[in-house]
Design an enzyme around this catalytic site. Sequence first.
Site, PDB file in Angstrom:
ATOM      1  N   ASP A  77      69.451  29.023  76.306  1.00 29.04           N
ATOM      2  CA  ASP A  77      70.040  29.989  75.201  1.00 29.04           C
ATOM      3  C   ASP A  77      69.446  31.258  75.383  1.00 29.04           C
ATOM      4  O   ASP A  77      67.766  31.884  74.737  1.00 29.04           O
ATOM      5  CB  ASP A  77      69.528  29.466  74.113  1.00 29.04           C
ATOM      6  N   ALA A  78      70.168  32.440  75.492  1.00 28.92           N
ATOM      7  CA  ALA A  78      69.024  33.518  75.883  1.00 28.92           C
ATOM      8  C   ALA A  78      69.761  35.180  75.238  1.00 28.92           C
ATOM      9  O   ALA A  78      69.478  36.116  74.493  1.00 28.92           O
ATOM     10  CB  ALA A  78      69.499  34.261  77.302  1.00 28.92           C
ATOM     11  N   LYS A  79      70.831  34.686  74.372  1.00 29.34           N
ATOM     12  CA  LYS A  79      71.592  35.439  73.374  1.00 29.34           C
ATOM     13  C   LYS A  79      71.930  37.091  74.202  1.00 29.34           C
ATOM     14  O   LYS A  79      71.713  37.998  73.778  1.00 29.34           O
ATOM     15  CB  LYS A  79      71.003  35.538  71.953  1.00 29.34           C
ATOM     16  N   ARG A  80      72.355  36.838  75.741  1.00 24.01           N
ATOM     17  CA  ARG A  80      72.065  38.348  76.284  1.00 24.01           C
ATOM     18  C   ARG A  80      73.427  39.194  76.157  1.00 24.01           C
ATOM     19  O   ARG A  80      74.322  38.053  75.385  1.00 24.01           O
ATOM     20  CB  ARG A  80      72.356  38.359  77.530  1.00 24.01           C
ATOM     21  N   THR A  83      74.087  31.622  76.399  1.00 27.52           N
ATOM     22  CA  THR A  83      74.306  32.173  75.106  1.00 27.52           C
ATOM     23  C   THR A  83      74.728  33.452  75.159  1.00 27.52           C
ATOM     24  O   THR A  83      74.377  34.243  75.543  1.00 27.52           O
ATOM     25  CB  THR A  83      73.570  31.809  74.284  1.00 27.52           C
TER      26      THR A  83
END
Lengths: 262, 262
Positions: B81-84, B108
């Site tokens: 879960d890094a939302k790059r 993510t």
Amino acid sequence: MLCVGLDPDVHRLPPSLTAASPSTNAAVETFCREIVDATADLVCAFKPQIAHFAALGAERELERVCAHMRSEHPDVLLILDAKRGDIGSTAERYAAEAFDRYGAHVVTVNPYLGGDSIEPFLTHDARDPDSGGVFVLCRTSNPGSGDLQSLLVDSEPLYLHVARRVVSWNELGDCGLVVGATYPSELADVRALVGDLPLLVPGIGAQGGDIAATVSAGRDTIGFGMAINSSRAILYADASPDWPAAARSAAQSTVAEIRSVP
Amino acid sequence: MLCVGLDPDVHRLPPSLTAASPSTNAAVETFCREIVDATADLVCAFKPQIAHFAALGAERELERVCAHMRSEHPDVLLILDAKRGDIGSTAERYAAEAFDRYGAHVVTVNPYLGGDSIEPFLTHDARDPDSGGVFVLCRTSNPGSGDLQSLLVDSEPLYLHVARRVVSWNELGDCGLVVGATYPSELADVRALVGDLPLLVPGIGAQGGDIAATVSAGRDTIGFGMAINSSRAILYADASPDWPAAARSAAQSTVAEIRSVP
């Protein structure tokens, strides 16, 4: 108004530097420090791009490069380009990473999750009263940026709605916006909407943005107010053993071009 | 369909663990490994949240936790879960971080920069043919998510436009969407639009989402297709020396609640 972006690419480091370094990550650290020292008197900001360090497992090297910037060039803004965006409790941890760990003055953030994902950066109780700012992505420089950013909301593209939101978020602290140099007329539209809020403008150099058009479109009422980023065109100006001088020369040319805009 | 989120908070670790560990980061690593081993047979996925490691400088510990997941529990999906979200050349470095360094199956990502910011994740030439998927943020679980995501584009909220884009991006590879459990009717709208694409659903437990409403709204045509994330409610179920058993028990209860939905 020049910002030098630090996007170290191990395949493009000067061969003389790589040969003299004990490891790839050591070469990356030396490269960044040398670029910083060769250009610090010419720039308003440095912008390390964290992905290029994270892919290498070079967080410790990035910590030392950032500490070097803050101690040796304290008047130059340190922008951590991380484009973070997450729910509040997680955003607070990203704020700790950017401000406490890396000593950034400002971090780039993504607006898609809304105001409560930005607020922890603006209210973070950092060790350093100069830190705690954000540049919010508004209109980015990449070809696909229009996929979402140009969708029309009330007859206006989404990125202008983001610009208005950033103006309101600015009541909490130090906000600026990221607007790409590859779309100068849209840069002008954002400037007209946000008054003298600072703009981080990537996209000149390797990405093809025009400096004169960028400066004309983006400067504030006193003729400044932008950090115009160049990364690859300065970092990889020359691979000879004289590469720091070549990087300095490329930065000087860019500054001259920025200053020559009437 | 349970996903356990690994969001280690050093202030909430069991005191017995902290006392027995040589350092904070060592305690974080042990905590995550124990949670993983205590719950692996109950879950479809683990989701380490990278901010919680990055704020501590605990990247090496996260590497080892991820390697442990892949070697000991190879059938459990590893979602970083890094939302790059960044331009193509930088997104490629983030893909290297997620897939090569941490061995994630899926990461993510944030859609605000458009399709060319997602593509490098889907086409990344990873060492591991099982990796290379994304969960794209669509409708997030936080209170401010509507600031942008609910803006109307052609009379429909932006997040539904994102959902349609993800369906088109899925032609390149393995796409899913992130839709919060805190908005079940919107979850149902997204499910209706995206067919049987997998959904990552945060927001039950500490964030207040209702499990029965979530399952009813989000399951696919065969009754599955979701990774329903719980982090704090499982990780911090009990601070006594029996904390791994308490975490397992909390996970079992959540699984039972998911299964009980008619």
